[in-house]
Design a protein around this motif. Structure first.
Motif, short mmCIF file in Angstrom:
data_model
loop_
_atom_site.label_atom_id
_atom_site.label_comp_id
_atom_site.label_asym_id
_atom_site.label_seq_id
_atom_site.Cartn_x
_atom_site.Cartn_y
_atom_site.Cartn_z
N LYS A 1 68.01 -22.74 14.88
CA LYS A 1 68.30 -22.97 16.32
C LYS A 1 68.12 -24.37 17.06
CE LYS A 1 68.49 -18.69 17.18
NZ LYS A 1 69.68 -17.95 17.84
N LYS A 2 67.34 -25.28 15.95
CA LYS A 2 67.15 -26.51 16.32
C LYS A 2 68.50 -27.38 16.03
CE LYS A 2 62.27 -27.73 15.14
NZ LYS A 2 61.37 -28.25 13.99
N ASP B 1 74.62 -46.16 21.48
CA ASP B 1 73.14 -45.82 21.10
C ASP B 1 73.01 -44.41 21.03
OD1 ASP B 1 72.43 -48.59 21.16
OD2 ASP B 1 71.67 -48.67 23.04
N ILE B 2 73.68 -43.67 21.86
CA ILE B 2 73.32 -42.14 21.62
C ILE B 2 74.10 -41.83 20.39
CG2 ILE B 2 73.97 -39.90 22.82
CD1 ILE B 2 73.99 -41.58 25.50
N ILE B 3 75.23 -42.14 20.00
CA ILE B 3 75.86 -41.65 18.89
C ILE B 3 75.10 -42.23 17.64
CG2 ILE B 3 77.86 -42.22 17.30
CD1 ILE B 3 79.36 -42.57 19.88
N ALA B 4 74.35 -43.20 17.61
CA ALA B 4 73.65 -43.73 16.45
C ALA B 4 72.56 -42.82 16.36
CB ALA B 4 73.17 -45.08 16.52
N ASP B 5 71.94 -42.43 17.52
CA ASP B 5 70.67 -41.41 17.62
C ASP B 5 71.06 -40.13 17.22
OD1 ASP B 5 67.98 -40.91 18.30
OD2 ASP B 5 68.98 -39.50 19.86
N LEU B 6 72.24 -39.51 17.47
CA LEU B 6 72.60 -38.33 16.96
C LEU B 6 72.95 -38.19 15.48
CD1 LEU B 6 75.37 -37.33 19.84
CD2 LEU B 6 73.44 -36.19 19.22
N GLU C 1 74.68 -28.63 20.74
CA GLU C 1 74.96 -28.68 22.16
C GLU C 1 75.15 -30.05 22.72
OE1 GLU C 1 72.07 -26.47 23.88
OE2 GLU C 1 72.96 -24.42 23.09
N LYS C 2 74.30 -31.07 22.14
CA LYS C 2 74.46 -32.25 22.68
C LYS C 2 75.53 -33.24 22.26
CE LYS C 2 69.33 -32.95 22.45
NZ LYS C 2 68.08 -33.71 21.99
N TYR C 3 76.01 -32.94 21.10
CA TYR C 3 77.34 -33.65 20.82
C TYR C 3 78.25 -32.96 21.39
CZ TYR C 3 80.06 -30.96 17.36
OH TYR C 3 80.87 -30.06 16.60
N GLU C 4 78.23 -31.85 21.77
CA GLU C 4 79.39 -30.99 22.24
C GLU C 4 79.72 -31.46 23.97
OE1 GLU C 4 78.92 -26.87 22.12
OE2 GLU C 4 80.05 -26.67 20.29
N HIS D 1 79.39 -34.35 8.01
CA HIS D 1 80.43 -33.88 8.93
C HIS D 1 80.35 -34.48 10.38
CE1 HIS D 1 83.30 -30.74 9.55
NE2 HIS D 1 82.56 -30.41 10.66
N MET D 2 78.90 -34.52 10.76
CA MET D 2 79.02 -34.94 12.51
C MET D 2 79.54 -36.37 12.61
SD MET D 2 77.85 -32.55 14.31
CE MET D 2 78.78 -31.50 13.31
#
Length: 316
Positions: A292-293, A269-274, A299-302, A251-252
Motif C-alpha cells: 500500500k505504501k 528536487d521532487i524527482i530526486a526525492d521520488l 499516486e505521487k508520480y502519476e 523502473h521509476m
C-alpha cells in the motif's frame, strides 16, 4: 504442469474441494478471500506456497502452489493495476513469469476499467514480456466489447501480446477467432442463457513449443458454485528464467525520464526525492501494508505526470 484458473465468486474456503480434486500444480483464484479467512489446514488444504492481494480480506486474487513451485512477487509490481499480479514462478525443473489477473472496474477513470487495466499493465511490464511468461485469469473482456471507450481494447491487447510472441491458447487450440468462442467461461447471474468467454490463458511460444492442452469446464459441473467455470492448462515446459533486474527504483527512474525538459527543471528536487523513496521501497518486504505504501508513492508520480501534461498544453 497443470495450471488452473477459476473465479470462485467468493467464499473459496467453502468451495475448494471440487477444484482441488482436479489436482492443480498451480491454482489462480480471482474473488478469493485472504489467508486469514481461508484458514489453511482447517477450511482450506494448506498449499506449498501462496500469494494473495486485494482491497478487502473478503475478496482479492489468490495464487496457490500445490506442487514444488514457489512464488516471488516482482519488485517492479505496480498495485495501481487492479489486479494484475506479476510473479516469478520457480520450480525444480522450470521457471517462468506468471501474471495472475482479475481485471477490475475503475469508477474514477472509466476508460481504464477492466481491459483498460490490463492494457496499462502490459505496457508497464512490456520489457519483461520477452521472457517465458503466462498471463491468466478473469480478464472481464472480449472482442465483442471493443467499441466501448477504453485506453486499449481487447483486440489491442491481443495484438500487443502477439507482437511479443505471446498467444491466446484457447483460440490457438480451437483455431477460432477472438469474439467467436464456442465455449463460454462465464454465465452472467448464473444463467445459462447469458454466456460469455472472458477468462483466458496467454503464453509465450517459449512455454508452449512442446505442446499444450486447454480444457474449459462444463457449466453443469460448476454453476452451483460460481458464475465462472475453470480453465485448465496442461503443458510441459523446461523454461528457465535468467536473473531479472526488476528493481522498482530503476523502473521509476526510466519512467521519470519521460517527463518534459521543462518539468524536469521545475521539479528537479521532487524527482530526486521520488527516486530516493523508490530505492527505499526496493528493500521493503511484500506485506500488504508495504504494498500500500508503494501505491501511495505511485499516486505521487502519476500526479507529477498529470501536471506535466497540463504544462505542455499551456505551451500548445
Amino acid at each position: 504442469m497443470r495450471i488452473i484458473e477459476w473465479n470462485c465468486q467468493g467464499a473459496f474456503r467453502k468451495k475448494n474441494d471440487r477444484i482441488l480434486s482436479l489436482q492443480p500444480d498451480i491454482l489462480i483464484v480471482p474473488e478469493c478471500e485472504s489467508e486469514n479467512k481461508l484458514k489453511f489446514g482447517d477450511l482450506t488444504p494448506k498449499p506449498n506456497d501462496f500469494f494473495w492481494y486485494g482491497d478487502s480480506e473478503n475478496k482479492g486474487i489468490g495464487i496457490f502452489s500445490y506442487s514444488d513451485y514457489k512464488f516471488e512477487l516482482l519488485k517492479i509490481f505496480n498495485p495501481r493495476f487492479r489486479f494484475i499480479i506479476p510473479l516469478k514462478v520457480i520450480g525444480k525443473d522450470s521457471s517462468f513469469l506468471l501474471f495472475a489477473i482479475w481485471a477490475m472496474d475503475n469508477k474514477e477513470k472509466p476508460e481504464e476499467r477492466y481491459i483498460g487495466q490490463i492494457w496499462l499493465a502490459i505496457n508497464y511490464y512490456s520489457n519483461l514480456l520477452s521472457l517465458p511468461c503466462i498471463l491468466t485469469g478473469d480478464f472481464n473482456s472480449n472482442k465483442i466489447w471493443d467499441e466501448k471507450e477504453r485506453v486499449g481494447n481487447h483486440s489491442d491487447m491481443v495484438g500487443f501480446l502477439e507482437k511479443k510472441n505471446i498467444f491466446c491458447l484457447y483460440h490457438m487450440q480451437e483455431n477460432i477467432e477472438q469474439g467467436k468462442e464456442i465455449h463460454p467461461t462465464f454465465h452472467m447471474y448464473r444463467k445459462t442463457e447469458k454466456p460469455y468467454h472472458i477468462d483466458y490463458f496467454f503464453a509465450s511460444d517459449l512455454i508452449i513449443k512442446d505442446g499444450f492442452e486447454i480444457k474449459v469446464g462444463k457449466v453443469e459441473n460448476w454453476i452451483d458454485l460460481s458464475d465462472h467455470v475453470p480453465l485448465t492448462l496442461e503443458v510441459i515446459t523446461k523454461t528457465k528464467l535468467e536473473k531479472i533486474n526488476d528493481l522498482f527504483s530503476e523502473h521509476m527512474t526510466i519512467i521519470l525520464k519521460e517527463l518534459s525538459a521543462d518539468s524536469k527543471t521545475r521539479f528537479n528536487d521532487i524527482i530526486a526525492d521520488l527516486i530516493e523513496k523508490a530505492k527505499k521501497i526496493d528493500n521493503l518486504n511484500e506485506s500488504i501494508k508495504n504494498l500500500k505504501k508503494r501505491e501511495q508513492f505511485i499516486e505521487k508520480y502519476e500526479k507529477l505526470f498529470e501536471i506535466d501534461k497540463l504544462i505542455n498544453k499551456l505551451y500548445e
